[in-house]
Structure formats: structure tokens, C-alpha cells
Design a protein around this motif. Structure first.
Motif, mmCIF file in Angstrom:
data_model
loop_
_atom_site.group_PDB
_atom_site.id
_atom_site.type_symbol
_atom_site.label_atom_id
_atom_site.label_comp_id
_atom_site.label_asym_id
_atom_site.label_seq_id
_atom_site.Cartn_x
_atom_site.Cartn_y
_atom_site.Cartn_z
ATOM 1 N N THR A 115 -31.884 16.942 2.499
ATOM 2 C CA THR A 115 -32.653 16.848 1.258
ATOM 3 C C THR A 115 -34.137 16.898 1.594
ATOM 4 O O THR A 115 -34.645 16.067 2.359
ATOM 5 C CB THR A 115 -32.334 15.540 0.505
ATOM 6 N N LEU A 116 -34.809 17.872 1.033
ATOM 7 C CA LEU A 116 -36.239 18.064 1.312
ATOM 8 C C LEU A 116 -37.057 16.947 0.669
ATOM 9 O O LEU A 116 -36.619 16.312 -0.296
ATOM 10 C CB LEU A 116 -36.689 19.420 0.796
ATOM 11 N N PRO A 117 -38.257 16.692 1.194
ATOM 12 C CA PRO A 117 -39.132 15.688 0.576
ATOM 13 C C PRO A 117 -39.410 16.022 -0.889
ATOM 14 O O PRO A 117 -39.330 17.183 -1.314
ATOM 15 C CB PRO A 117 -40.410 15.766 1.416
ATOM 16 N N GLU A 118 -39.730 15.007 -1.648
ATOM 17 C CA GLU A 118 -39.979 15.190 -3.079
ATOM 18 C C GLU A 118 -41.062 16.238 -3.314
ATOM 19 O O GLU A 118 -42.117 16.221 -2.683
ATOM 20 C CB GLU A 118 -40.396 13.862 -3.704
ATOM 21 N N GLY A 119 -40.751 17.159 -4.207
ATOM 22 C CA GLY A 119 -41.696 18.212 -4.542
ATOM 23 C C GLY A 119 -41.620 19.438 -3.653
ATOM 24 O O GLY A 119 -42.293 20.441 -3.913
ATOM 25 N N VAL A 120 -40.815 19.388 -2.599
ATOM 26 C CA VAL A 120 -40.679 20.508 -1.676
ATOM 27 C C VAL A 120 -39.381 21.259 -1.981
ATOM 28 O O VAL A 120 -38.331 20.641 -2.165
ATOM 29 C CB VAL A 120 -40.661 20.019 -0.207
ATOM 30 N N THR A 121 -39.465 22.568 -2.038
ATOM 31 C CA THR A 121 -38.277 23.405 -2.261
ATOM 32 C C THR A 121 -38.290 24.610 -1.325
ATOM 33 O O THR A 121 -39.351 25.016 -0.824
ATOM 34 C CB THR A 121 -38.204 23.915 -3.708
#
Length: 369
Positions: A105-111
């Protein structure tokens, strides 16, 4: 080498059952991985033959032998992939096998490609993936800690430990060789390895009589990936070079009881229009499709081909009775591969199996439908 009576007694005391390879239906037909046999695997590029061999003839056997205290080692001639890339690939397998982790799961806001959860793969672990803002994706502290455990508990025991300058400072189960050699150079290396690990008896003329390994329980598996990358010798063409190495491995198999796994490409005749018309949905690669050699099919104890029936160039809507696509053309089994036993000295053939590949975790499972 033993004699007839000793070999019989070994069989009656369950010493010749072979090593499991993680795929029960295929394993049963092979009677496991046996000493003193040659296994050939051929496919078109990018179908997964090297990944399959790593899974079935190295990773799964390694864990089984570790658990059951069976001595085993590998000589790995890797003429396409370097050692560090292979180590990171194996790390992905152990994320799945040891920790049941296949996603990150990527850090928040990262896609990446609009997704916030991605598969764990070697490019992620090596910091080679960019997010949608073209920034490098870094792994979390938690994932890094697991990777360290995998490195020390799995990668080093397999590959050994290397200093920053690339010099090996600790030996592992795998002797990993990237430098390409000609058939005679490879033959000499394996022969020397065998004689350092056992006693060879010769007659008065210097001819081979028998070999007694230092450890009669030990498996030595020699993987060559792939045969067409072997350096030619004595002005040999590609076919003569591959055939010479195949001849040498027959001698080494018979003399020393080493197990060989050969990887090689197929030629392009499989997608020939007339052939597709003839075989229709039952098309699969045969021993005649192997590139640059006819000897492999004769020399191997077992010869397999791998096939991707979803590949659009074949235009298949079904394969051996399995429907592959819906009416809109979307595939039902995205990771489907078929594996075909096309030559065998020890069981009936041809035999056909369906498997699914997980390219990220470098693993396979049998598809029983």
C-alpha cells in the motif's frame, strides 16, 4: 555410482522417491526430482520457462530439503540474468511464501497508474518504480525490515554473501556463474566439481570406472539458462554447440549422478498459419519446435514445453476444451500457462497440464479445471 543390489535396496527403503517440486500432478508423473536425470524446458521468450525452473527445481526443493535435512546444492549457469536481479526476484517469492505478502500500500496521496495498492516485485524493492508524479516509490520501514530478514535468512543461505566489490565472502547453496563458456569449459567445471566432492575410480588406461560421492544423500542440480547462450567452440555453429553440451551432460549424468535442467527457446513455426489451421485449439509446442537442436529431445529423460494460449498471435478462443475468452474477447484466465510433457523415458507422453503463473511473486499453482 552404486550397484544393482544397492539401488534396489534404496528403493525399498523409500530413498528413491525424489524431491517434490511444488506442483503435485506434475510431480507425480515425474516421481519427483531424481538424481541422475536430465530435464529440458522449452518455450517462446517471455512465457515463463526460467521462472518455472526457478520455482520447481530450486525454490520449492530448497524449502523441502531444508525442512527434511536433505543435502542439496545447485550449479546455476545464468547467461541471461545477473545474480543480483535473481536475488531480488527470489526475495519476492519469499515475501509471498514466508510472510504471505504480495501487495504494498503506497503512502497516502501516492498512486501508480491511478492505483494506491501495487504488487510487490523486484523493481519496487530496487527503487526502480516511479509514481504518477514521476517520483521514485520508496518502501516503508516495515517492508524494509522484512526484506532484511529475507536477505539474511533466505538470500544469503542460497546465494552466499558478497562484499560491496562483488567478491564472495561466504558460500551458499548455489554456485552462481554468469561468465559464458563453451561446452568443454562447462564440462570441465562440472567434472572438477564432482571429483572434488567424491572419489573417481579409473582403469589402467585412465577410463572411467565408478564414482563414489562424499555424501551419497546429496543432490546436485545443474541449471543452464539458456543453452543458446553457450559460447561456440572449434568453429561450431549454434546447433553443434548445443548438441555438444547435451552430449557432455549425458556423460556427466551417467558418471556422477548429477541432475541437469536445460532451458532453451522454441523456434517460430508454432504460429505458422497452416499449422494453426491443422491443430486448431489443440496446438502446443512439440520437441520439433526446439531451436537449434534435435539432440535435446533424445538426451533428456523428460522434455517439457511451456505455452501461453492467451497470446493473441495464436488467435485461440479455447485450448484443449477450455474456453479462453468471452464473447467480447476478454480472457478468463489472465495468468494461464500450459505445460506439456512431450518426451519421456519413464512415463507415457504427451501429457498436458494447466498452470497459473504469478510473475510478481515468481510462483505457480496448478489449475485443475
Amino acid at each position: 555410482m552404486s550397484n544393482f543390489i544397492i539401488e534396489f535396496k534404496k528403493g525399498q527403503t523409500s530413498q528413491n522417491m525424489g524431491i517434490p517440486l511444488g506442483l503435485p500432478r506434475i510431480q507425480k508423473k515425474l516421481n519427483g526430482i531424481q538424481k541422475g536425470r536430465i530435464y529440458g524446458f522449452a518455450s517462446a521468450p517471455k512465457v515463463g520457462k526460467s521462472t518455472f525452473v526457478d520455482y520447481a527445481f530450486l525454490l520449492e526443493p530448497y524449502l523441502y530439503c531444508l525442512e527434511n535435512k536433505i543435502p542439496i546444492e545447485w550449479i546455476y549457469f545464468s547467461f541471461e540474468m545477473d545474480r543480483i536481479s535473481k536475488e531480488f526476484d527470489f526475495a519476492c517469492y519469499f515475501f509471498m511464501k514466508d510472510y504471505n505478502i504480495t501487495q504494498y500500500t503506497l503512502p497516502e496521496g501516492v498512486t501508480r497508474d491511478g492505483e494506491s495498492v501495487i504488487r510487490i516485485n523486484s523493481d519496487l524493492l530496487r527503487g526502480r518504480l516511479l509514481d504518477d508524479n514521476d517520483n521514485p516509490i520508496k518502501v516503508s520501514t516495515e517492508l524494509e525490515e522484512i526484506l532484511k530478514k529475507i536477505y539474511y535468512n533466505r538470500i544469503i543461505p542460497l546465494f552466499g554473501e558478497y562484499a560491496e566489490n562483488g567478491v564472495q565472502i561466504r558460500q551458499g547453496k548455489i554456485t552462481f556463474i554468469e561468465k559464458r563458456e563453451n561446452p568443454t569449459g562447462l564440462w570441465k567445471f562440472i567434472k572438477t566439481h564432482a571429483e572434488l566432492n567424491g572419489t573417481t575410480k579409473r582403469d589402467e588406461y585412465g577410463r572411467f570406472v565408478s564414482y563414489t560421492p562424499n555424501d551419497s544423500h546429496k543432490y546436485t542440480i545443474v541449471i543452464t539458462d539458456h543453452l543458446r547462450k553457450i559460447v561456440p567452440e572449434r568453429m561450431f555453429n549454434k546447433k553443434e554447440t548445443v548438441d555438444k553440451y547435451s552430449e557432455y551432460t549425458c556423460e556427466l549424468r551417467n558418471d556422477y549422478g548429477y541432475t541437469f535442467v536445460h532451458i532453451i527457446h522454441l523456434n517460430r513455426s508454432l504460429s505458422d498459419v497452416e499449422r494453426l489451421k491443422h491443430f486448431k485449439e489443440d496446438i502446443y509446442p512439440s520437441s520439433d519446435d526446439i531451436k537449434d537442436t534435435g539432440n535435446i529431445s533424445e538426451d533428456c529423460n523428460y522434455l517439457f514445453t511451456l505455452f501461453n494460449p492467451n497470446d493473441g498471435k495464436y488467435g485461440l478462443k479455447s485450448h484443449f476444451g477450455l474456453k479462453l475468452r468471452n464473447d467480447e474477447g476478454a480472457v478468463y484466465y489472465e495468468n494461464l500457462r500450459t505445460i506439456h510433457l512431450v518426451e519421456s523415458r519413464h512415463c507415457e507422453f504427451p501429457l498436458h497440464f494447466r498452470i497459473e503463473i504469478d510473475g510478481a511473486s515468481k510462483s505457480f499453482k496448478e489449475l485443475t479445471i
